[in-house]
Design a protein around this motif. Structure first.
Motif, PDB file in Angstrom:
ATOM      1  N   MET A  89       0.874  -1.111  -0.071  1.00  0.00           N
ATOM      2  CA  MET A  89       0.038  -0.127  -0.119  1.00  0.00           C
ATOM      3  C   MET A  89       0.784   1.037   0.056  1.00  0.00           C
ATOM      4  N   MET A  90       1.860   1.287   0.836  1.00  0.00           N
ATOM      5  CA  MET A  90       2.568   2.422   0.923  1.00  0.00           C
ATOM      6  C   MET A  90       3.515   2.533  -0.345  1.00  0.00           C
ATOM      7  N   SER A  91       3.923   1.695  -0.876  1.00  0.00           N
ATOM      8  CA  SER A  91       4.644   1.919  -2.165  1.00  0.00           C
ATOM      9  C   SER A  91       3.761   2.354  -3.356  1.00  0.00           C
ATOM     10  N   ALA A  92       2.606   2.153  -3.064  1.00  0.00           N
ATOM     11  CA  ALA A  92       1.637   2.495  -4.398  1.00  0.00           C
ATOM     12  C   ALA A  92       1.071   3.942  -3.949  1.00  0.00           C
ATOM     13  N   GLY A  93       1.293   4.499  -2.951  1.00  0.00           N
ATOM     14  CA  GLY A  93       1.075   5.992  -2.625  1.00  0.00           C
ATOM     15  C   GLY A  93      -0.448   6.029  -2.353  1.00  0.00           C
ATOM     16  N   VAL A  94      -1.008   4.916  -1.740  1.00  0.00           N
ATOM     17  CA  VAL A  94      -2.709   4.956  -1.435  1.00  0.00           C
ATOM     18  C   VAL A  94      -2.976   5.202   0.006  1.00  0.00           C
TER      19      VAL A  94
ATOM     20  N   ALA B 168       3.329  11.177  -1.076  1.00  0.00           N
ATOM     21  CA  ALA B 168       4.621  11.649  -0.491  1.00  0.00           C
ATOM     22  C   ALA B 168       5.464  10.331  -0.118  1.00  0.00           C
ATOM     23  N   LEU B 169       4.561   9.441   0.492  1.00  0.00           N
ATOM     24  CA  LEU B 169       5.499   8.424   1.216  1.00  0.00           C
ATOM     25  C   LEU B 169       5.533   7.413   0.032  1.00  0.00           C
ATOM     26  N   GLY B 170       4.845   7.170  -0.945  1.00  0.00           N
ATOM     27  CA  GLY B 170       5.208   6.579  -2.054  1.00  0.00           C
ATOM     28  C   GLY B 170       6.383   7.002  -2.961  1.00  0.00           C
ATOM     29  N   ASN B 171       6.213   8.322  -2.986  1.00  0.00           N
ATOM     30  CA  ASN B 171       7.486   8.985  -4.011  1.00  0.00           C
ATOM     31  C   ASN B 171       8.607   8.741  -3.021  1.00  0.00           C
ATOM     32  N   GLU B 172       8.840   8.761  -1.843  1.00  0.00           N
ATOM     33  CA  GLU B 172       9.915   8.777  -1.075  1.00  0.00           C
ATOM     34  C   GLU B 172      10.336   7.357  -1.142  1.00  0.00           C
ATOM     35  N   MET B 173       9.537   6.275  -1.078  1.00  0.00           N
ATOM     36  CA  MET B 173       9.872   4.930  -1.541  1.00  0.00           C
ATOM     37  C   MET B 173      10.548   4.740  -2.850  1.00  0.00           C
TER      38      MET B 173
END
Length: 375
Positions: free
Chosen positions: A285-290, A352-357
């Motif tokens: 979920m985090m990597s997809a930015g959802v 923002a979290l997905g972009n960071e990953m």
């Protein structure tokens, strides 16, 4: 070069290790993945990675049936017993196939012991965020003390490289020595794709609900109420579920797509995911930015991941024991879903979290660093 991957845990640990093991193979190196129990072999075959089962017992047989208040330490003791037994199997495996590098998943303590015995570089791969390693390491070190002394060590073997997929913003402890950051890439079981799986519905939000294979968040009646409330918002509802659950619920939920879904394909098309925060699910979920609404399974690791994501502003967390006090738990979850869908800040923080990953080094880049460990 020859790389031995040692993976402890369940099939989800196998899925987490697969992208790096595959990148190593794609770079032209030999790979063997040693698992700690036979059921993980199915996941290895699914991932197309050469694998061997080194132990007959499952990981649960080594963990305390009735842990004390210091659960992390007790877990470490159990993993130490596993490491001692697994080491003998690994020495037999490597007698005829000597690796140049040993890569161990986060709590595969036998990987460090083997690398020390063979005199080759040891790489520790922490495949999820917020694993309570300090307490588990302490317990494992206590349990392994006789073995460590025989090897001339005063503590657990230090890795030559420490690979970590935790997004920098969610790290709660200082980075360890020899740290190598790596991007988390989701690797999940697949099925034949249909166009709706990888395209967004026109003019509608899409909400995915998944409660994992072993932990069900809601009763069938509560699930039906939640689905009805989401449909009233105009959302399309998908439910990721194993075959048995899909058969139980399918006829009760109306026009809802339910079944085993390829999460890495479906999740990027969603506006919200409601889930239990299993390690692989949460990282996907985090990597997809959802944005997420999380009802974490009742264990410390799932809750730690949930707290990290909600603390970043990308999720709402509802604890099962708090929901149990509600007259209508499904309505409470539905209200949380409506809040997330109505407030764009949740999506902004999730992206923002997905972009960071996504900005972290891909596994293929990390392979080049691994190659430098062998002179």
């Amino acid at each position: 070069m020859k790389f031995l991957f040692v993976v402890t845990g369940s099939y989800v640990n196998m899925y987490a290790s697969a992208p790096l093991a595959t990148a190593v193979r794609n770079a032209g190196h030999e790979v063997i993945l040693a698992t700690t129990n036979e059921p993980m072999m199915d996941a290895a075959r699914e991932m197309g990675i050469p694998a061997i089962s080194m132990m007959s017992e499952t990981i649960r047989s080594f963990l305390p049936a009735d842990p004390s208040d210091d659960e992390e330490r007790d877990t470490g003791h159990g993993l130490a017993r596993m490491a001692v037994q697994g080491l003998e199997s690994l020495l037999e495996i490597t007698a005829g196939w000597r690796p140049d590098v040993v890569v161990g998943s986060a709590v595969s303590y036998m990987a460090g012991l083997l690398a020390t015995r063979l005199g080759v570089p040891y790489v520790r791969y922490v495949e999820y965020l917020r694993i309570p390693l300090a307490g588990i390491d302490s317990g494992a070190e206590e349990g392994l003390l006789p073995e460590l002394r025989r090897m001339g060590l005063t503590g657990l073997p230090e890795p030559a490289m420490y690979i970590d997929v935790c997004p920098p913003s969610l790290r709660r402890t200082p980075a360890p020595p020899a740290q190598q950051r790596m991007r988390f890439l989701p690797k999940t079981p697949q099925r034949a794709l249909e166009p709706w799986m990888f395209t967004r519905p026109k003019g509608r939000r899409r909400v995915l609900i998944t409660s994992g294979t072993h932990f069900r968040m809601l009763t069938p009646d509560a699930m039906r109420h939640l689905v009805d409330q989401l449909v009233l918002t105009g959302a399309e509802v998908l439910i990721a579920a194993p075959k048995k659950t899909a058969e139980e619920l399918g006829d009760q939920l109306g026009d809802v797509r339910i079944g085993w879904l390829p999460l890495d394909v479906v999740i990027p098309t969603c506006d919200l995911v409601v889930h239990h925060c299993g390690a692989t699910t949460g990282m996907t979920m985090m990597s997809a930015g959802v944005p997420q609404l999380i009802v974490p399974a009742p264990n410390p690791h799932n809750r730690a991941i949930a707290e990290a994501v909600s603390g970043f502003g990308a999720a709402i967390v509802m604890l099962p024991e708090e929901l149990a006090k509600e007259e209508n738990p499904a309505e409470a979850i539905a209200a949380g879903c409506r809040e997330i869908l109505a407030d764009p800040r949740y999506t902004e923080r999730a992206q923002a979290l997905g972009n960071e990953m996504a900005a972290l080094p891909a596994p293929a880049e990390v392979v080049r660093e691994l190659e430098t460990l062998v002179g």
